[in-house]
Scaffold this motif. Structure first.
Motif, short mmCIF file in Angstrom:
data_model
loop_
_atom_site.label_atom_id
_atom_site.label_comp_id
_atom_site.label_asym_id
_atom_site.label_seq_id
_atom_site.Cartn_x
_atom_site.Cartn_y
_atom_site.Cartn_z
N TYR A 1 -1.89 15.18 -12.33
CA TYR A 1 -2.40 14.05 -11.57
C TYR A 1 -1.49 13.78 -10.38
CZ TYR A 1 1.16 10.66 -12.85
OH TYR A 1 2.34 9.98 -12.96
N PHE A 2 -2.04 13.04 -9.43
CA PHE A 2 -1.28 12.56 -8.28
C PHE A 2 -1.63 11.10 -8.08
CE2 PHE A 2 -1.29 11.57 -3.69
CZ PHE A 2 0.06 11.74 -3.43
N ALA A 3 -0.62 10.29 -7.85
CA ALA A 3 -0.85 8.86 -7.59
C ALA A 3 0.01 8.43 -6.41
CB ALA A 3 -0.50 8.04 -8.82
N ALA A 4 -0.57 7.65 -5.54
CA ALA A 4 0.15 7.14 -4.38
C ALA A 4 -0.30 5.72 -4.08
CB ALA A 4 -0.09 8.03 -3.16
N LEU A 5 0.60 4.98 -3.47
CA LEU A 5 0.29 3.64 -2.99
C LEU A 5 0.19 3.70 -1.48
CD1 LEU A 5 2.92 1.59 -5.02
CD2 LEU A 5 0.47 1.64 -5.42
N LEU A 6 -0.86 3.12 -0.94
CA LEU A 6 -1.00 2.96 0.51
C LEU A 6 -1.03 1.47 0.80
CD1 LEU A 6 -3.77 5.53 1.58
CD2 LEU A 6 -1.31 5.65 2.02
N ALA A 7 -0.01 0.99 1.51
CA ALA A 7 0.08 -0.42 1.85
C ALA A 7 -0.25 -0.59 3.33
CB ALA A 7 1.47 -0.95 1.56
N ARG A 8 -1.16 -1.49 3.60
CA ARG A 8 -1.57 -1.77 4.98
C ARG A 8 -0.62 -2.81 5.57
NH1 ARG A 8 -7.66 -3.64 6.35
NH2 ARG A 8 -7.47 -3.77 8.59
N THR A 9 -0.01 -2.47 6.68
CA THR A 9 0.94 -3.37 7.32
C THR A 9 0.52 -3.61 8.77
OG1 THR A 9 2.39 -1.63 8.16
CG2 THR A 9 2.79 -2.39 5.91
N TRP B 1 -0.53 2.05 8.07
CA TRP B 1 -0.41 2.32 6.64
C TRP B 1 0.97 2.88 6.31
CZ3 TRP B 1 -3.98 0.68 3.28
CH2 TRP B 1 -5.26 0.40 3.76
N GLU B 2 1.51 2.45 5.19
CA GLU B 2 2.74 3.00 4.65
C GLU B 2 2.41 3.56 3.27
OE1 GLU B 2 5.88 0.12 4.53
OE2 GLU B 2 5.76 -0.26 6.68
N ALA B 3 2.91 4.76 3.02
CA ALA B 3 2.63 5.41 1.74
C ALA B 3 3.89 5.51 0.90
CB ALA B 3 2.07 6.81 1.97
N SER B 4 3.69 5.43 -0.40
CA SER B 4 4.79 5.68 -1.32
C SER B 4 4.25 6.38 -2.55
CB SER B 4 5.53 4.39 -1.68
OG SER B 4 4.65 3.44 -2.22
N ASP B 5 5.01 7.35 -2.99
CA ASP B 5 4.68 8.07 -4.22
C ASP B 5 4.96 7.13 -5.37
OD1 ASP B 5 4.11 10.02 -6.05
OD2 ASP B 5 5.97 11.13 -5.76
N THR B 6 4.19 7.21 -6.41
CA THR B 6 4.44 6.32 -7.53
C THR B 6 4.27 7.06 -8.85
OG1 THR B 6 3.90 4.18 -8.49
CG2 THR B 6 2.06 5.45 -7.68
N GLU B 7 5.12 6.73 -9.78
CA GLU B 7 5.02 7.24 -11.13
C GLU B 7 4.33 6.19 -11.97
OE1 GLU B 7 5.75 10.13 -12.72
OE2 GLU B 7 6.14 10.95 -10.73
N LEU B 8 3.38 6.60 -12.76
CA LEU B 8 2.62 5.66 -13.58
C LEU B 8 3.06 5.69 -15.04
CD1 LEU B 8 -0.95 6.23 -12.11
CD2 LEU B 8 0.75 4.51 -11.47
#
Length: 183
Positions: A2-10, A14-21
């Protein structure tokens, strides 16, 4: 895989960060993780993709309830990450209704619990409906297909996405470059 990422709108895009679930057990945990990515209560998207299986989008806008879209509930239920997204509310079920109804059980104490022939036939008919897992999940998308509509991804486009959905979503949002930095 799997792949998971957070995209935050600023304000700056957009700012992206990799995330572990791995430490995320509930939708509430996932929403809290998303909120931490944006201290200004901006829109945060959690994009989850299971290779060749399904993808999910969770949108968190400040303190509002998360909005969720899952491309294939039957495939997602077989994943621990999919199970986080497939809440009772999303699936239209009453919370805590796991299929076993104590009022329907035959507890009359007859013959060492041996069912009579009528009970056996009725149980066979009910079997598929009460199993609860993937068999009871709808094949296909569930949730809010308009979750990205105001960001430029229509319901029709979202439902048409398949294997490379996370990249397609990021491209439509103008965030493909920032997503690549965490992939």
């Amino acid at each position: 895989m799997y792949f998971a990422a957070l995209l935050a709108r600023t304000e700056d895009g957009w700012e992206a960060s990799d995330t572990e679930l791995d430490d995320v057990e509930t939708l509430s945990d996932l929403a809290d993780l998303a909120r931490e990515a944006s201290p200004d209560e901006d829109t945060v998207l959690v994009l989850i993709e299971q290779e060749d299986g399904w993808f999910g989008v969770v949108r968190v806008d400040g303190e509002e309830d998360p909005r969720i879209y899952v491309s294939d509930a039957a495939a997602a239920v077989r994943s621990s990450y999919g199970e986080i997204l497939l809440t009772d509310e999303l699936l239209g079920r009453v919370p805590g209704d796991d299929g076993a109804d104590l009022d329907a059980l035959d507890l009359d104490g007859t013959e060492d619990g041996e069912p009579d022939d009528e009970d056996t036939e009725a149980d066979a008919d009910d079997g598929a409906a009460s199993t609860g897992s993937a068999e009871a999940m709808p094949h296909g998308p569930v949730g809010d297909a308009q979750v990205l509509e105001d960001l430029g991804v229509s319901e029709k486009e979202l439902r048409a996405m398949t294997e490379d959905a996370v990249n397609e979503i990021a491209e439509a949002l103008g965030a493909s470059e920032v997503l690549e930095t965490v992939r």
